[in-house]
Write a protein that holds these residues in place. Structure first.
Motif: not given
Length: 448
Positions: A302-313, A315-329
């Motif tokens: 539950t908390y992970g879903t909210v955190a990923v959705q809020v943080a994803f936009p 993370t586009l400025f950090n390539r590695r973090v963006k790829n990790v969250l993208l795989a998670a989504m």
């Protein structure tokens, strides 16, 4: 000041000289066309109840609603059964052709017409995935989505090779196809079938006139300046549409995340538990019980879903973090497809997520797919098995098998590289001067 001017000029040159993200737009084309095609095929036995003239949401009820909201749908041009079957079959056919990448400039328009016609006919039959598909089918017509992984790319490559040999190549299918589409558009306007909201009819006219202008310039213009100008305009429109698609995906996740934060069930970490026990979203009750039996897991998801959705936009400025969250989504949507029984919603969201995938990964994915296709065709044809390279020629426990005596091998045998895929990765995908689906420009992708 000189640095700023140099950065601006470099950005303008990058946006105007090439259509960016060829692999990302190909993924969007394949993802959404496959999603819509699979949906239409699965609901084919139930098409009458969903969209038919005699379904629960009858033609008369739909006509009353559309007379108020002015939504575009070709199904309201006639209440006959034959017309309904024709539109449905054309929607299936356009989805298949767009998936294969055949005449993507025309089939993307037909794909948009099919999606809007069926969804606007019965607006109560959709979900969140249908809303995403509804928007993306409009954005897709502005992109050059057939640069790679398409029949258009193969046709453009063969055209270049034929012209390099001095052969004269004339494209008759493209002008004929657009001529038929223009005739249908004129007939619909003459019969007053485009009397609803003006946005979609105006878009259809603009697309047809732009295609006619492109063909006329490629056919009759003596100098290449006019064609270069049209190519620059096409690149700007493509890159702008790609930017809108990215912004739309970020907006979907940001709004979903911030709305979840306001809910009490998301705040106390129990929101994921309840949909798992709804009968409409429990195709596998035993699996849902297993996942919801652990309270800690429910809270983390539950908390992970909210955190990923809020943080994803952000993370586009950090390539590695963006790829990790993208795989998670993407993993999250795959789980939703299985556990909650929402495959088409998940496919639509994964297709939207694919616009952020790194180009290096997509190229490797294309290489793997082409290699698998080559092996499959070789196996179906009953040909000789593919020779293994030195790294694959291993015996038990990783040791090389003993070399058999025989005549010496010719240079290059046993170590030849696998054939290059037909997606045109690494070469110039541009088409001929009269080929608007694949204009001449180089590939520019997104960094990994």
């Amino acid at each position: 000041m000189n640095r700023f001017a140099l950065a601006v000029s470099t950005g303008i040159a990058r946006v105007t000289e090439a259509a960016l993200g060829p692999y990302q737009t190909a993924m969007i084309r394949i993802g959404f066309s496959a999603t819509w095609l699979l949906f239409l095929l699965r609901e084919f036995p139930h098409r009458q109840e969903l969209y038919g003239p005699d379904g629960p949401w009858s033609w008369n009820l739909a006509d009353q609603l559309i007379s108020l909201n002015g939504a575009f749908t070709a199904l309201m041009w006639s209440d006959g059964q034959f017309w309904f079957e024709t539109v449905y079959v054309l929607a299936v056919l356009s989805s298949l052709l767009l998936l294969l990448g055949w005449r993507t400039r025309a089939t993307s328009v037909l794909f948009m017409v099919g999606v809007l016609s069926l969804q606007n006919r019965s607006i109560f039959m959709g979900d969140g995935g249908d809303n995403v598909l509804h928007l993306m089918c409009i954005y897709l017509v502005f992109t050059r989505c057939g640069q790679v992984w398409s029949l258009d790319e193969r046709r453009a490559r063969r055209t270049r090779e034929a012209r390099a040999r001095g052969e004269h190549v004339v494209d008759r299918v493209g002008p004929a196809l657009w001529g038929v589409l223009g005739l249908v558009l004129v007939s619909a306007a003459f019969l007053d079938r485009l009397n609803g909201d003006w946005v979609v009819p105006a878009l259809l006219w603009v697309l047809w006139l732009a295609q006619a202008l492109w063909w006329a310039v490629g056919r009759f213009a003596r100098s290449g300046q006019s064609r270069i100008m049209l190519d620059v305009v096409g690149n700007i429109v493509h890159n702008g549409a790609l930017l809108v698609i990215m912004a739309e995906a970020c907006l979907i996740y940001a709004t979903a995340g911030w709305y979840k934060i306001q809910g009490s069930r998301w705040q106390d970490g129990t929101a994921v538990y309840y949909p798992l026990h709804l009968e409409s979203f429990s195709p596998w009750p035993a699996l849902a019980d297993l996942l919801s039996a652990n309270g800690v897991m429910v809270m983390l998801v539950t908390y992970g879903t909210v955190a990923v959705q809020v943080a994803f936009p952000f993370t586009l400025f950090n390539r590695r973090v963006k790829n990790v969250l993208l795989a998670a989504m993407i993993t999250e949507h795959a789980v939703i497809a299985v556990v909650l029984g929402l495959p088409f919603f998940s496919l639509a969201m994964i297709a939207a997520d694919s616009v952020f995938l790194p180009t290096s990964f997509l190229r490797r994915l294309g290489d793997w797919a082409a290699h698998a296709r080559t092996r499959l065709w070789a196996r179906l044809a009953g040909g000789p098995k593919e020779q293994r390279g030195p790294k694959e020629q291993r015996g038990p426990r990783g040791r090389r098998p003993p070399r058999q005596p025989g005549p010496p091998m010719e240079p290059g045998m046993g170590s030849a590289k696998p054939p290059r895929p037909a997606d045109g990765a690494g070469d110039n995908p541009g088409g001929s001067p009269g080929d608007p689906e694949n204009p001449g420009h180089r590939h520019v992708g997104f960094p990994a």
